[in-house]
Design a protein around this motif. Structure first.
Motif, PDB file in Angstrom:
ATOM      1  N   ASP A   1       0.828  -1.199   0.000  1.00 30.10           N
ATOM      2  CA  ASP A   1       0.000   0.000   0.000  1.00 30.10           C
ATOM      3  C   ASP A   1       0.869   1.259   0.000  1.00 30.10           C
ATOM      4  O   ASP A   1       0.511   2.275  -0.607  1.00 30.10           O
ATOM      5  N   ALA A   2       2.026   1.169   0.659  1.00 32.20           N
ATOM      6  CA  ALA A   2       2.908   2.338   0.762  1.00 32.20           C
ATOM      7  C   ALA A   2       3.562   2.682  -0.575  1.00 32.20           C
ATOM      8  O   ALA A   2       3.763   3.861  -0.894  1.00 32.20           O
ATOM      9  N   ILE A   3       3.903   1.667  -1.381  1.00 34.31           N
ATOM     10  CA  ILE A   3       4.624   1.952  -2.627  1.00 34.31           C
ATOM     11  C   ILE A   3       3.713   1.974  -3.854  1.00 34.31           C
ATOM     12  O   ILE A   3       4.140   2.380  -4.934  1.00 34.31           O
ATOM     13  N   GLY A   4       2.481   1.532  -3.710  1.00 36.92           N
ATOM     14  CA  GLY A   4       1.555   1.586  -4.827  1.00 36.92           C
ATOM     15  C   GLY A   4       1.491   0.288  -5.609  1.00 36.92           C
ATOM     16  O   GLY A   4       2.408  -0.542  -5.560  1.00 36.92           O
ATOM     17  N   GLU A   5       0.404   0.130  -6.357  1.00 37.20           N
ATOM     18  CA  GLU A   5       0.108  -1.136  -7.025  1.00 37.20           C
ATOM     19  C   GLU A   5       1.157  -1.524  -8.062  1.00 37.20           C
ATOM     20  O   GLU A   5       1.592  -2.678  -8.123  1.00 37.20           O
ATOM     21  N   GLU A   6       1.595  -0.564  -8.884  1.00 33.04           N
ATOM     22  CA  GLU A   6       2.512  -0.908  -9.963  1.00 33.04           C
ATOM     23  C   GLU A   6       3.883  -1.309  -9.432  1.00 33.04           C
ATOM     24  O   GLU A   6       4.454  -2.327  -9.842  1.00 33.04           O
ATOM     25  N   LEU A   7       4.435  -0.533  -8.493  1.00 30.76           N
ATOM     26  CA  LEU A   7       5.732  -0.867  -7.920  1.00 30.76           C
ATOM     27  C   LEU A   7       5.650  -2.159  -7.103  1.00 30.76           C
ATOM     28  O   LEU A   7       6.611  -2.929  -7.058  1.00 30.76           O
ATOM     29  N   ALA A   8       4.511  -2.375  -6.456  1.00 35.31           N
ATOM     30  CA  ALA A   8       4.347  -3.603  -5.683  1.00 35.31           C
ATOM     31  C   ALA A   8       4.426  -4.829  -6.592  1.00 35.31           C
ATOM     32  O   ALA A   8       4.939  -5.875  -6.188  1.00 35.31           O
ATOM     33  N   TYR A   9       3.933  -4.697  -7.821  1.00 33.55           N
ATOM     34  CA  TYR A   9       4.043  -5.800  -8.770  1.00 33.55           C
ATOM     35  C   TYR A   9       5.479  -5.942  -9.286  1.00 33.55           C
ATOM     36  O   TYR A   9       6.044  -7.032  -9.299  1.00 33.55           O
ATOM     37  N   GLU A  10       6.085  -4.829  -9.685  1.00 31.96           N
ATOM     38  CA  GLU A  10       7.423  -4.886 -10.261  1.00 31.96           C
ATOM     39  C   GLU A  10       8.470  -5.323  -9.230  1.00 31.96           C
ATOM     40  O   GLU A  10       9.432  -5.995  -9.568  1.00 31.96           O
ATOM     41  N   TRP A  11       8.281  -4.925  -7.982  1.00 32.80           N
ATOM     42  CA  TRP A  11       9.235  -5.260  -6.925  1.00 32.80           C
ATOM     43  C   TRP A  11       8.671  -6.328  -5.989  1.00 32.80           C
ATOM     44  O   TRP A  11       8.990  -6.364  -4.813  1.00 32.80           O
ATOM     45  N   ARG A  12       7.842  -7.229  -6.514  1.00 35.40           N
ATOM     46  CA  ARG A  12       7.133  -8.145  -5.633  1.00 35.40           C
ATOM     47  C   ARG A  12       8.074  -9.074  -4.862  1.00 35.40           C
ATOM     48  O   ARG A  12       7.796  -9.404  -3.707  1.00 35.40           O
ATOM     49  N   THR A  13       9.202  -9.471  -5.460  1.00 31.66           N
ATOM     50  CA  THR A  13      10.143 -10.309  -4.716  1.00 31.66           C
ATOM     51  C   THR A  13      10.721  -9.542  -3.533  1.00 31.66           C
ATOM     52  O   THR A  13      10.818 -10.075  -2.419  1.00 31.66           O
ATOM     53  N   THR A  14      11.099  -8.291  -3.758  1.00 31.63           N
ATOM     54  CA  THR A  14      11.592  -7.444  -2.665  1.00 31.63           C
ATOM     55  C   THR A  14      10.514  -7.253  -1.612  1.00 31.63           C
ATOM     56  O   THR A  14      10.797  -7.234  -0.401  1.00 31.63           O
ATOM     57  N   LEU A  15       9.284  -7.126  -2.047  1.00 31.18           N
ATOM     58  CA  LEU A  15       8.164  -6.967  -1.124  1.00 31.18           C
ATOM     59  C   LEU A  15       8.015  -8.210  -0.238  1.00 31.18           C
ATOM     60  O   LEU A  15       7.850  -8.105   0.978  1.00 31.18           O
ATOM     61  N   TYR A  16       8.088  -9.394  -0.839  1.00 32.12           N
ATOM     62  CA  TYR A  16       7.999 -10.633  -0.061  1.00 32.12           C
ATOM     63  C   TYR A  16       9.147 -10.722   0.947  1.00 32.12           C
ATOM     64  O   TYR A  16       8.953 -11.136   2.095  1.00 32.12           O
ATOM     65  N   LEU A  17      10.347 -10.355   0.507  1.00 29.40           N
ATOM     66  CA  LEU A  17      11.511 -10.415   1.396  1.00 29.40           C
ATOM     67  C   LEU A  17      11.370  -9.454   2.570  1.00 29.40           C
ATOM     68  O   LEU A  17      11.642  -9.818   3.722  1.00 29.40           O
ATOM     69  N   ALA A  18      10.935  -8.234   2.288  1.00 24.19           N
ATOM     70  CA  ALA A  18      10.810  -7.234   3.352  1.00 24.19           C
ATOM     71  C   ALA A  18       9.703  -7.599   4.334  1.00 24.19           C
ATOM     72  O   ALA A  18       9.878  -7.491   5.561  1.00 24.19           O
ATOM     73  N   ALA A  19       8.573  -8.048   3.832  1.00 24.28           N
ATOM     74  CA  ALA A  19       7.450  -8.400   4.706  1.00 24.28           C
ATOM     75  C   ALA A  19       7.787  -9.601   5.581  1.00 24.28           C
ATOM     76  O   ALA A  19       7.481  -9.619   6.782  1.00 24.28           O
ATOM     77  N   SER A  20       8.437 -10.612   5.004  1.00 23.73           N
ATOM     78  CA  SER A  20       8.769 -11.805   5.783  1.00 23.73           C
ATOM     79  C   SER A  20       9.858 -11.528   6.808  1.00 23.73           C
ATOM     80  O   SER A  20       9.810 -12.043   7.930  1.00 23.73           O
ATOM     81  N   ALA A  21      10.841 -10.687   6.458  1.00 24.45           N
ATOM     82  CA  ALA A  21      11.887 -10.327   7.418  1.00 24.45           C
ATOM     83  C   ALA A  21      11.302  -9.569   8.600  1.00 24.45           C
ATOM     84  O   ALA A  21      11.651  -9.821   9.762  1.00 24.45           O
ATOM     85  N   SER A  22      10.408  -8.642   8.329  1.00 26.89           N
ATOM     86  CA  SER A  22       9.765  -7.872   9.403  1.00 26.89           C
ATOM     87  C   SER A  22       8.947  -8.782  10.308  1.00 26.89           C
ATOM     88  O   SER A  22       8.981  -8.654  11.536  1.00 26.89           O
ATOM     89  N   ALA A  23       8.213  -9.705   9.708  1.00 26.33           N
ATOM     90  CA  ALA A  23       7.379 -10.619  10.493  1.00 26.33           C
ATOM     91  C   ALA A  23       8.231 -11.518  11.379  1.00 26.33           C
ATOM     92  O   ALA A  23       7.929 -11.731  12.560  1.00 26.33           O
ATOM     93  N   GLU A  24       9.322 -12.053  10.821  1.00 22.28           N
ATOM     94  CA  GLU A  24      10.148 -12.991  11.577  1.00 22.28           C
ATOM     95  C   GLU A  24      10.877 -12.318  12.734  1.00 22.28           C
ATOM     96  O   GLU A  24      11.136 -12.955  13.763  1.00 22.28           O
ATOM     97  N   PHE A  25      11.201 -11.041  12.585  1.00 18.61           N
ATOM     98  CA  PHE A  25      11.856 -10.307  13.677  1.00 18.61           C
ATOM     99  C   PHE A  25      11.025 -10.403  14.951  1.00 18.61           C
ATOM    100  O   PHE A  25      11.538 -10.684  16.034  1.00 18.61           O
ATOM    101  N   PHE A  26       9.733 -10.185  14.823  1.00 16.37           N
ATOM    102  CA  PHE A  26       8.849 -10.230  15.992  1.00 16.37           C
ATOM    103  C   PHE A  26       8.522 -11.670  16.389  1.00 16.37           C
ATOM    104  O   PHE A  26       8.405 -11.983  17.578  1.00 16.37           O
ATOM    105  N   ALA A  27       8.397 -12.559  15.405  1.00 20.45           N
ATOM    106  CA  ALA A  27       8.065 -13.953  15.706  1.00 20.45           C
ATOM    107  C   ALA A  27       9.165 -14.621  16.537  1.00 20.45           C
ATOM    108  O   ALA A  27       8.877 -15.434  17.423  1.00 20.45           O
ATOM    109  N   ASP A  28      10.427 -14.257  16.280  1.00 21.20           N
ATOM    110  CA  ASP A  28      11.535 -14.878  17.014  1.00 21.20           C
ATOM    111  C   ASP A  28      11.584 -14.446  18.474  1.00 21.20           C
ATOM    112  O   ASP A  28      12.099 -15.186  19.326  1.00 21.20           O
TER     113      ASP A  28
END
Length: 343
Positions: free
Chosen positions: A136-163
């Motif tokens: 939502d922060a970067i917008g629909e088009e960039l979210a598609y083009e950078w979707r791998t980076t998006l998955y990496l950033a979201a999962s890293a943030s989630a795991e920080f708290f999960a650990d």
């Protein structure tokens, strides 16, 4: 002109609803149209209920699978901390059973069940939330083009708290499995750690746990998401919408296993450090790395590939099954937005 504008607006609205990258962090149920809710009964994507059920699915997927694999995990940890005695998978099982009996293979099941259930709750629930926040922060088009980076950033943030949720139980589990004389129960071992080392005894392994789990989870989610996308594009002869639920879950399992193999390799050196650090409370992570050397960091990789590959595949299978059972939205593999500059 007015009629044309209304048609275009309606089409864009429907596109936004079907695109997981264009929705705000929290969508209350009222944001979904009444027609959608009545027709398919899906939980509104991005609502608090959606996050809660995703967390529940993660809790089941991680808690069940890690507990089921506890005997392999025990042998893997023992190979890591004492490779001269436990020389491999078969040797590790044989030595453990010969010295302690078959019941020893279940050592550490209770902290494993509790710890990884809590971790799964945070891992999957926060992943879904951060994925929506960042897209939502970067917008629909960039979210598609950078979707791998998006998955990496979201999962890293989630795991920080999960650990942070996992660390106390991970410390207790490894101590039960690898330290001679440690109490064999969750209550007994946790009490011993608290009495001898205080609260810091549960969290001294948190930094190497982050080093192990964050790369693991980044690979787990990004590799899974992209593998699913490629399987539907190149291997499955029809679109996901045309596949049955069983066929979709089969694709989920295959993609999960592929992701799990990569996860095991990426995170294994840090996993060895965590095992050694929780076994011996006198050393530091840097000292352990120096003492083990490069080759020592890779001890126990074979059982961990078997464990993590199977475990990751089952986790995604269970998680996706929970989504199906509770009617959670499962967006199709991402497509280039219709108004993108690429088109």
């Amino acid at each position: 002109q007015i009629r044309f504008d209304m048609v275009v607006t309606d089409e864009l609205t429907q596109t936004a609803k079907s695109n997981p990258f264009s929705l705000p962090c929290i969508r209350p149920a009222s944001c979904a149209s009444s027609t959608d809710t009545k027709d398919d009964g899906l939980v509104p994507y991005g609502s608090l209920k959606y996050y809660a059920l995703c967390g529940f699915g993660g809790m089941l997927s991680c808690g069940i699978t890690h507990t089921a694999m506890v005997s392999i995990d025990l042998v893997k940890c023992r190979i890591q901390v004492d490779p001269e005695k436990y020389r491999g998978i078969v040797s590790g099982f044989r030595t453990t059973v010969a010295e302690e009996g078959i019941q020893a293979l279940a050592k550490g099941w209770a902290p494993t069940a509790v710890g990884y259930s809590l971790q799964g709750l945070g891992k999957f629930g926060f992943y879904e939330m951060f994925k929506i926040i960042y897209s939502d922060a970067i917008g629909e088009e960039l979210a598609y083009e950078w979707r791998t980076t998006l998955y990496l950033a979201a999962s890293a943030s989630a795991e920080f708290f999960a650990d942070i949720l996992l660390a106390p139980m991970e410390a207790t589990k490894v101590r039960i499995q690898t330290s001679p004389g440690a109490p064999p129960t969750l209550r007994g071992c946790a009490t011993m750690i608290m009495r001898n080392e205080g609260l810091s005894g549960f969290y001294k392994g948190l930094p190497p746990l982050w080093l192990r789990q964050i790369p693991y989870t980044m690979m787990k989610f990004a590799c899974f998401e992209r593998t699913v996308e490629m399987l539907y594009k190149y291997a499955v002869p029809k679109a996901r919408a045309d596949c049955s639920k069983a066929e979709q879950l089969a694709v989920t399992f295959v993609a999960g296993y592929i992701a799990g193999v990569f996860c095991a390799v990426v995170s294994h050196p840090a996993d060895t450090v965590v095992s050694k650090l929780n076994q011996d409370n006198s050393g530091t992570a840097a000292e352990i790395v120096r003492n083990l050397g490069f080759a020592g960091l890779w001890k126990g990789l074979a059982p961990r590939i078997i464990m993590i590959g199977t475990l990751t595949a089952l986790q995604w299978f269970i998680y996706d099954s929970v989504k199906v059972a509770f009617k959670l939205p499962r967006p199709p593999p991402p497509r280039c937005p219709p108004h993108s500059r690429r088109n």
